[in-house]
Write a protein that holds these residues in place. Structure first.
Motif, short mmCIF file in Angstrom:
data_model
loop_
_atom_site.label_atom_id
_atom_site.label_comp_id
_atom_site.label_asym_id
_atom_site.label_seq_id
_atom_site.Cartn_x
_atom_site.Cartn_y
_atom_site.Cartn_z
N MET A 83 40.79 46.19 33.88
CA MET A 83 41.13 47.60 34.08
C MET A 83 40.74 48.44 32.88
N GLY A 84 40.82 49.76 33.06
CA GLY A 84 40.62 50.70 31.97
C GLY A 84 39.28 50.54 31.29
N LEU A 85 39.31 50.55 29.96
CA LEU A 85 38.06 50.43 29.20
C LEU A 85 37.36 49.11 29.44
N PHE A 86 38.09 48.13 29.93
CA PHE A 86 37.51 46.80 30.17
C PHE A 86 37.39 46.48 31.66
N SER A 87 37.27 47.52 32.49
CA SER A 87 37.23 47.31 33.94
C SER A 87 35.99 46.57 34.39
N ASP A 88 34.95 46.56 33.56
CA ASP A 88 33.74 45.81 33.91
C ASP A 88 33.31 44.90 32.76
N PHE A 89 34.29 44.45 31.99
CA PHE A 89 34.00 43.60 30.82
C PHE A 89 33.34 42.28 31.23
N ILE A 90 33.86 41.64 32.28
CA ILE A 90 33.34 40.35 32.74
C ILE A 90 32.45 40.56 33.95
N ASP A 91 31.26 40.00 33.89
CA ASP A 91 30.39 39.97 35.05
C ASP A 91 30.83 38.80 35.93
N LEU A 92 31.48 39.10 37.04
CA LEU A 92 32.08 38.07 37.87
C LEU A 92 31.05 37.10 38.44
N GLU A 93 29.90 37.59 38.78
CA GLU A 93 28.87 36.71 39.34
C GLU A 93 28.43 35.67 38.32
N SER A 94 28.22 36.11 37.08
CA SER A 94 27.82 35.18 36.01
C SER A 94 28.93 34.19 35.71
N LEU A 95 30.18 34.66 35.68
CA LEU A 95 31.31 33.77 35.42
C LEU A 95 31.45 32.73 36.51
N THR A 96 31.34 33.13 37.76
CA THR A 96 31.46 32.20 38.87
C THR A 96 30.36 31.14 38.82
N ALA A 97 29.16 31.55 38.47
CA ALA A 97 28.04 30.61 38.37
C ALA A 97 28.29 29.60 37.26
N ARG B 125 40.94 35.00 37.33
CA ARG B 125 42.04 35.85 37.80
C ARG B 125 42.10 37.17 37.02
N THR B 126 42.04 37.07 35.70
CA THR B 126 42.13 38.29 34.90
C THR B 126 40.89 39.15 35.07
N ALA B 127 39.73 38.52 35.29
CA ALA B 127 38.49 39.28 35.48
C ALA B 127 38.55 40.10 36.76
N ARG B 128 39.23 39.59 37.76
CA ARG B 128 39.34 40.32 39.03
C ARG B 128 40.38 41.44 38.94
N GLN B 129 41.14 41.46 37.85
CA GLN B 129 42.13 42.51 37.65
C GLN B 129 41.82 43.35 36.41
#
Length: 275
Positions: free
Chosen positions: A172-186, A166-170
């Motif tokens: 923002m700012g300096l951390f707008s791409d902190f989490i790689d969603l594809e890797s997390l989902t896997a 949930r937080t990865a999809r939201q």
């Protein structure tokens, strides 16, 4: 003149330092969950629920044909517990250090919380499994406490992974791409599949709830008074106390499955941050 990616990196680190974080969560050598050397049973544990022990039939399992001795299990756990404790303490400091990082740091706090939860469950399981292996006579106490942790390793980890999603999809700012969603989902899907043998067993999961509500967390329940706690003691008293008896415990073998899955999840999460 620094490029945009370099400026972004330094901006992130400044924000983290504002929260007094001296190490970046997920990139600390010492914080990785230690190896899978907890108990030396290499094959997948199979079980049958044909044996019924009072209300807690789901807490029983088939024993492996060639289980390690209790001494082997204790020795393996003794080697890993100190490392697991060190890892947990570092992760706890990360969680505390990130408390004041503001809205932009929400996703980083969620990630640090996820890593801390894995470390806490890992250590608790190892300590309680060692207790079961080293003191078979105390199984009546240690097994019910391990059941609490086992349930948290399913429901708690699932919830924490969902919160990180949930937080990865939201972010923002300096951390707008902190989490790689594809890797997390896997990583999330892999963990759920790895623990499916435990989590999909509805009878056993209900047993864990009953043990929590009526035996471990509360000995005197609203529905059954003290009867459930007494039934638990009786059900444990008739179990053998020979060297490999712990492998007849569904709680113990289920914890073995989960520990392996947690180790893989922890390793996978190391690859999730993009920093």
């Amino acid at each position: 003149m620094p490029d945009a990616s370099s400026a972004r990196f330094h901006g992130r680190m400044e924000l983290l330092r504002a929260g007094s974080l001296s190490r970046f969560p997920g990139h600390q050598v010492a914080t990785k969950i230690v190896s899978e050397e907890f108990v030396g049973c290499p094959h997948r544990i199979r079980r049958s629920f044909g044996v019924e022990r009072h209300r807690f039939h789901g807490a029983m399992s088939d024993q492996p044909s060639h289980p390690p001795t209790n001494a082997d299990s204790v020795a393996a756990l003794n080697r890993t517990i100190p490392l697991s404790l060190t890892s947990l303490e570092l992760r706890a400091r990360d969680v505390v250090s990130l408390a004041e990082t503001g809205d932009e740091g929400t996703v980083v706090r969620s990630f640090a919380a996820m890593k801390f939860l894995i470390g806490q469950i890992d250590l608790d399981m190892r300590i309680l499994m060692r207790a079961m292996a080293s003191e078979p006579v105390a199984r009546v106490t240690n097994e019910k406490l391990l059941a609490l942790v086992l349930r948290e390793s399913i429901t708690g980890v699932f919830k924490a992974l969902g919160e990180l999603q949930r937080t990865a999809r939201q972010q923002m700012g300096l951390f707008s791409d902190f989490i790689d969603l594809e890797s997390l989902t896997a990583a999330q899907k892999t963990y759920k599949e790895a623990v499916r043998e435990v989590s999909d067993d509805r009878d056993f999961m209900q047993d864990l709830i009953d043990i929590r509500n009526e035996v471990a967390a509360h000995m005197f329940s609203d529905d059954n008074g003290i009867e459930s706690a007494a039934a638990w003691v009786v059900s444990r008293s008739v179990e053998p106390q020979n060297d490999d008896a712990i492998f007849g415990s569904r709680v113990f073998t289920g914890s073995m499955i989960v520990l392996r899955a947690l180790h893989a999840l922890d390793e996978a999460l190391e690859q999730v941050p993009t920093l």
